[in-house]
Each structure stands twice: as structure tokens, then as C-alpha cells.
Design an enzyme around this catalytic site. Structure first.
Site, PDB file in Angstrom:
ATOM      1  N   ASP A   1      70.128  14.319  51.124  1.00  0.00           N
ATOM      2  CA  ASP A   1      70.364  12.913  50.755  1.00  0.00           C
ATOM      3  C   ASP A   1      69.062  12.363  50.182  1.00  0.00           C
ATOM      4  O   ASP A   1      68.196  11.892  50.915  1.00  0.00           O
ATOM      5  CB  ASP A   1      70.797  12.118  51.985  1.00  0.00           C
TER       6      ASP A   1
ATOM      7  N   GLU B   1     104.737   7.861  92.719  1.00  0.00           N
ATOM      8  CA  GLU B   1     104.598   6.452  92.328  1.00  0.00           C
ATOM      9  C   GLU B   1     104.083   5.626  93.516  1.00  0.00           C
ATOM     10  O   GLU B   1     104.688   4.632  93.932  1.00  0.00           O
ATOM     11  CB  GLU B   1     105.928   5.904  91.795  1.00  0.00           C
TER      12      GLU B   1
ATOM     13  N   ASP C   1      68.522   8.294  57.682  1.00  0.00           N
ATOM     14  CA  ASP C   1      68.640   9.317  56.642  1.00  0.00           C
ATOM     15  C   ASP C   1      68.877  10.709  57.223  1.00  0.00           C
ATOM     16  O   ASP C   1      69.741  11.449  56.761  1.00  0.00           O
ATOM     17  CB  ASP C   1      67.368   9.344  55.780  1.00  0.00           C
TER      18      ASP C   1
END
EC number: 3.1.-.-
Length: 667
Positions: free
Chosen positions: A459, A306, A644
């Protein structure tokens, strides 16, 4: 008085004990590879495995790596050699070397090579690695729990830094040899000079989010170092006294439980393990400790836990160890906090020495999103992943910020104060790898590892306007856990007078047949036709594609089926909310280098003068997030550039990755 035979017997037993480590570690063949060489001395190299050979063998990386690995293997497994190769090797005859001095040179070289395996410190380092490996496998657990311990990358990094530095400082004369051995043990390949210099550095900083086992991992490192490395001195400094006391007690407990045969003492915050001629010690202190100070000490390893919260007065004392050549300082701390006084180690980000390692759940490019978008809890590029035992969601974010503003980004996510406004989802490294690293999918050595199913996503678009949408078609296969693009088309109708269904179907069928001609190993073609625009046209396209393929090839052709309003399965696919998941899956795999293009990629509609991969990359670069009312979606449309083709690639990969075999049927 001892008899001569007794003296010999005792001496042999003594030497067997002394050199036990050598026999355990060294598997160098001592058989002299007697073969004649016909080149000048400056071109000769000498290795234990090859004997005298031409120095160009050093440039044959697979051969040299194989020799080094075999050198360090303790239990060699029998190697499988192809019968044809074995037959050819047996036919080869080597002329024996005419110069008898070569054998004596080889023997002397081999003897000098074995010095490393006789070196006591090498045996200690090897013992440390063996113990750590046993601990990872759960062999030190007395409670019946033999589950393996999975280390995080930063923990492995800390371990490698520690052992490399100790090896280099304790064995400077054999440093390169030790490093070669350690790279094999830790399975680190492609180590360059820059990496080695980083590992040899005297100071390294690790900033890690909370609850990741920073302190937990320090305990076994200290324990196994004390047990194996004789004469080592370790320092541990914590930001609070109770933390250093807890770690000390944990180390003492583990040492007593795991090494009951050792003499272990704990006195005045110092743990000592007695070896035969020397002691190994570990001192535990805090920055507020008035009874035990690190001043005036000499450490081989100093761990500062730490570090962000260490008092500045104590920090100056710690920095006083920098000039000590044999000391490695490890600063380990939580990643950051909102207060600049407790985040000063982040300044080392600009250090030329690469001493800072930061673990975070969010990259610098997207840190700002956690503040801008209310429910955002992950990096949108999906390059960084959190461990399974960490659960972070919108509720955790809201709760943390209610307690303390900014706590989520600073204390939990490990972020830093960042002014970056970039919102790039696709990394430069991912783009470069996709563009330049392509597999040859007709290579006979690669074919056995390629998937036998070809996934084609279509598509359709029923317009001839090139400024609007076109038909995107992508053909995807698999290679182990990676995805390969075999073909892509971006098709626009020549005119509205054209029969759109027939033209689109013939374009797709032409691409599929060409892929099958080049890749005859495919056993099934799985086709997904998007039906969101026109379901009737999608069914017609499916029928035409099947007719074209089956007329030319004897291969199984199946289509993704979706129930219609009458619950009758039809050969089309309805794209819904899974598009977001598909894009995120694509981004994650693309940035991780799991998506590649084939060198024999098929495309008839993209211009001959245009590389299809570059064409796809233009659309990939356009992927961006759209956030509306805290709902996130994705798009790749920008100005006159359509999306696309990339949508077809994304969806083909997504369907290919899922368990959707039951949805594919013949028509």
C-alpha cells in the site's frame, strides 16, 4: 451326566461369552518387556506397555498419551515407522532383568489392570458409547437415511457430563481408570484437574437459544442409558405436561424400534426395560403433574427441561435432590427472557463452581450493539458462530421485535440484560496468542506443510510526513488452514526529493529477497500493489520490484492485474468495498488463533529495538467500527497512529484466502 470333555467344552464356551467384552475392549500387550533397570525403586514406574521404566517417562506427555491410546484401541492399525528409526531401534539391545521376581510383579500388575475391562459396569458404559456412536452414524435409522448426525458443542458437553458422572459414582474404586478411558473415547486432550472436577459436579446448568435441539437430544440419551446401564433410574421433569408426555412417547418409540429384543413396558408415566436381574427405569413428570410426582424417588440422573419456566413449588422439590450423592441434576433451558422471574438461572454466572454453560450468538462485550445498531444481527468480533440451520438477518430481528419488544435479543439471540459498553473487536486471547506463539518457518519438520506461494501486499504512500500515512508492506504465507506473517515493513520517504517509486519498490524487493533467502521452498511470489492513489506509480513500482527480484533469484513473480479504462489488464489492485469483508475475515481468524507470525520474520524499517509483532499489535488493537446511517465500516486510525501496516496485513490475508489465481499474471 456330562462327560469330562463336555464339561470342559461348555466351561470354555461360557467363559468366552462372559469375557467377550474384555476381548473387545482390552488390547493390552501381555508380552513381558524384559529389560534390566539400574535405578532406585522410588524412581521406578510400571505400565502395561513399557513394563518397568524410569518414572520420568510420565512427564513425556506424547509417549504417555500414545501408550494410553494404544491401550484402549480395539483394532490397532499398523504403525508406520521411518526406516532410519526402525534400523536404529533394531540395533538397540536390552539386557534381560536379573531379578526373576520382576516378571511375576508385571504379571500381577497386568492382571489388576485388566479388572477394569472385566467390570460389568465398564462394559455397560462401553456399550452405551458404542450405541451412541452408531446412532450418530445413522445406523439405527430404518428408513434408509444414513446421514451422519452432527452434534453441537453443547450437546457433546451434556453427553460427557452424564457419562462421566455415572462412571465416577458407579465405579468409585476405578474412577481414575474409567476417566482415562473416557477421555480417550471422547478425544479430550489436555484435561486438567479443574476440568475433571467440573465434569464430576452434581449439578450443571445449560442455557441454550431456542430451536437448537435441547429436548431432541435428551431422547437418545435416556434411550441408550435405559438399554445399556442396568439398574439406572432416570427422572425427567418438564414445565408442561404435554412436553413430558411427548418426550416419554418418543423414548418409548425409539426404544421399541431400536431395541426390539428388549422387554419394554410403559405404565403410569414410567418406562421400564427389563435386564436379566434388574430393571432400568425412567420417570416422566411435569411441574403441574398431580398423578406422578418425583417426591420420594431416587434418581441417578434428573433432567429438568426448560428450567426457567418450572413452578417455584416444584423447583424446591427438585433442589431436594442436591444432598443425594449419587444424583446428577441437569438444568436445561432457553437462554433468557426479558422477565427476571424466568431468567433466574443467569445468576449462577457468579458461581465459584463453574456450573453454568451459556450458548449465545453474541458475546458479553458486544451485546449492547444489538440494541444500539438497527440492523446488527451478529457479534462484531466474529468469535461466535451460529449453526447452518439457523437463519438470522435484519428482517428476522425487525419481525421479532414488532411482535414483542426485546424478543430478538432475549428469545432468539440468547442474550442477557447487559450493561457492558465495551466495543473491543480483538480479544485478549487472540492478542496473547499472536504475540507469544510463533512458528519457526525454517524448521525442516514444518516446511512440508507450509504453502509454496508468498503473497505480498503493498500500500504505497508518497509522503515523508511520519504523522501522516506511510507505505505498508506485508508478506503472507499459509500453514494448513492458518496464515503466517513472513515479513512486514512500514516505510516513510526520507525526503520529498527522493524518487518515491524507486525507494518504495526497493524496500519491498529487499524484504522479499531476504524472505526467499531464508525460505527457499517458495515457488512463486504473488504481489498485490494498491493503485488507488496513483495507478501510474503502481505500475512503475511493479516493474522495479520484478527487475530487482529476477536479477537475484530464479523464481516466478506474478502481479495482481486489474483492467483499466480501456479494459487492458494493469499490474495494480483497486481497493473497494471488499475492505469491510477483509477486516471481518481478519478479525474472525485472528480471534480464532489462525493468524501467526514467523519466528524468522523480516523487517528492515521497524526499529531494531522494537519487536515488529508488537508494532503490528499496536495497530491491530486500534481496529474499531464506524457506523454511519446504518452502514458499518472499519478503521485502525487513532490520533497519531496510522493503519498502513495492518491494512497491508489484512488485505494480504484476504487475497491469500480467496480464489484469485486467475488475476495474477507476469509482466
Amino acid at each position: 451326566m456330562l462327560r469330562t470333555c463336555d464339561i470342559t467344552h461348555i466351561k470354555n464356551n461360557y467363559e468366552a461369552i462372559i469375557w467377550k467384552g474384555e476381548r473387545d475392549c482390552s488390547t493390552i500387550s501381555t508380552k513381558y518387556p524384559n529389560s534390566a533397570i539400574f535405578y532406585k525403586k522410588r524412581f521406578i514406574m510400571l505400565t502395561p506397555e513399557l513394563g518397568f521404566a524410569h518414572s520420568y517417562n510420565q512427564q513425556v506427555k506424547p509417549l504417555y498419551t500414545f501408550c494410553e491410546k494404544q491401550r484402549h484401541l480395539k483394532n490397532r492399525k499398523p504403525l508406520t515407522i521411518l526406516p532410519s528409526l526402525s534400523h536404529k531401534l533394531q540395533e538397540m539391545k536390552f539386557l534381560p532383568a536379573s531379578d526373576k521376581s520382576f516378571e511375576s510383579q508385571y504379571t500381577e500388575f497386568l492382571e489388576s489392570f485388566k479388572i477394569l475391562y472385566r467390570e460389568p459396569l465398564f462394559l455397560q458404559i462401553d456399550g452405551f458409547i458404542k450405541d451412541f456412536r452408531k446412532w450418530i452414524k445413522g445406523e439405527f435409522n430404518d428408513f434408509g437415511d444414513t446421514r451422519k448426525i452432527q452434534l453441537e458443542p453443547f450437546q457433546k458437553n451434556i453427553l460427557i457430563h452424564v457419562i462421566f458422572f455415572i462412571a465416577v459414582t458407579k465405579l468409585p474404586a476405578l474412577a481414575n481408570r474409567v476417566i482415562n478411558y473416557l477421555t480417550h473415547v471422547f478425544d479430550i486432550e489436555f484435561v486438567n484437574e479443574s476440568t475433571l472436577n467440573t465434569l464430576k459436579q452434581k449439578t450443571n446448568v445449560f442455557l441454550v437459544p431456542r430451536r437448537h435441539g435441547k429436548t431432541w437430544f435428551i431422547v437418545p440419551i435416556i434411550s441408550f442409558l435405559l438399554k445399556n446401564i442396568e439398574g439406572i433410574s432416570i427422572g425427567y421433569v418438564a414445565h408442561q405436561k404435554h412436553v413430558s408426555h411427548f418426550v416419554m412417547k418418543e423414548v418409548e418409540f425409539k426404544c421399541r424400534r431400536m431395541f426390539p429384543e428388549k422387554t419394554i413396558t410403559c405404565l403410569d408415566n414410567v418406562i421400564t426395560i427389563d435386564h436379566q436381574n434388574i430393571k432400568s427405569t425412567a420417570l416422566f413428570a411435569s411441574c403441574y403433574n398431580t398423578h406422578q410426582s418425583i417426591r420420594g424417588q431416587s434418581f441417578n440422573l434428573l433432567i429438568v427441561d426448560e428450567s426457567h419456566f418450572i413452578k417455584k413449588d416444584a423447583f424446591s422439590t427438585i433442589l431436594g435432590f442436591l444432598p443425594q450423592a449419587s444424583t446428577k441434576i441437569l438444568f436445561i433451558s432457553s437462554t433468557n427472557s426479558g422477565n427476571h422471574s424466568t431468567s433466574f438461572l443467569m445468576k449462577l454466572n457468579n458461581s465459584p463452581f463453574e456450573m453454568l454453560s451459556v450458548v449465545s450468538y453474541v458475546c458479553e462485550d458486544h451485546a449492547h450493539m444489538l440494541n444500539e445498531r438497527g440492523n446488527a444481527t451478529a457479534c462484531s468480533c466474529y468469535r461466535l458462530h451460529k449453526p447452518k440451520f439457523i437463519s438470522i438477518n435484519a428482517e428476522v430481528k425487525k419481525t421479532a421485535n414488532l411482535f414483542l419488544e426485546g424478543a430478538f435479543i432475549h428469545e432468539i439471540m440468547g442474550g442477557a440484560t447487559c450493561n457492558v459498553i465495551n466495543d473491543v473487536l480483538i480479544t485478549e486471547q487472540g492478542q496473547t496468542e499472536f504475540e507469544f506463539f510463533r512458528y519457526s518457518t525454517i524448521n525442516k519438520n514444518l516446511i512440508p506443510f507450509l504453502g509454496k506461494d508468498l503473497y505480498v501486499y503493498l500500500d504505497p504512500a508518497y509522503t515523508g510526513n511520519r504523522r501522516a500515512s506511510g507505505t505498508g508492506i506485508a508478506a503472507i504465507g499459509t500453514y494448513l488452514d492458518q496464515y503466517i506473517v513472513y515479513g512486514m515493513e512500514h516505510y516513510f520517504l526520507e525526503s520529498l526529493m527522493t524518487s518515491s517509486d524507486t525507494a518504495i519498490a526497493e524496500c519491498a524487493a529487499h524484504m522479499i529477497l531476504s524472505i526467499l533467502d531464508l525460505h527457499p521452498f517458495f515457488t512463486e511470489v504473488k504481489i498485490i500493489i494498491e493503485g488507488n492513489s496513483n495507478q501510474a506509480s503502481a505500475v512503475k513500482i511493479a516493474c522495479i520490484i520484478k527487475e530487482n527480484i529476477t536479477a537475484n533469484k530464479s523464481i516466478q513473480v506474478t502481479f495482481f492485474h486489474t483492467p483499466d479504462q480501456n479494459q487492458i489488464a494493469q499490474p495494480f489492485y483497486l481497493l473497494g468495498k471488499e475492505k469491510k469483508l477483509a477486516v471481518e475475515f481478519f478479525i474472525s481468524n485472528f480471534n480464532s488463533g489462525n493468524i501467526k507470525a514467523s519466528q524468522e520474520l523480516i523487517s528492515f524499517t521497524i526499529k531494531i529495538t522494537y519487536d515488529p509483532v508488537e508494532y503490528a499489535l499496536e495497530q491491530i488493537r486500534n481496529i474499531h467500527q464506524i457506523s454511519v446511517n446504518n452502514y458499518i465500516t472499519y478503521s485502525a486510525k487513532k490520533q497519531a497512529c496510522s493503519d498502513d501496516l495492518i491494512i497491508a496485513i489484512i488485505m494480504a490475508i484476504y487475497v491469500c484466502s480467496g480464489n484469485s489465481s486467475a488475476s495474477f499474471r507476469e509482466i
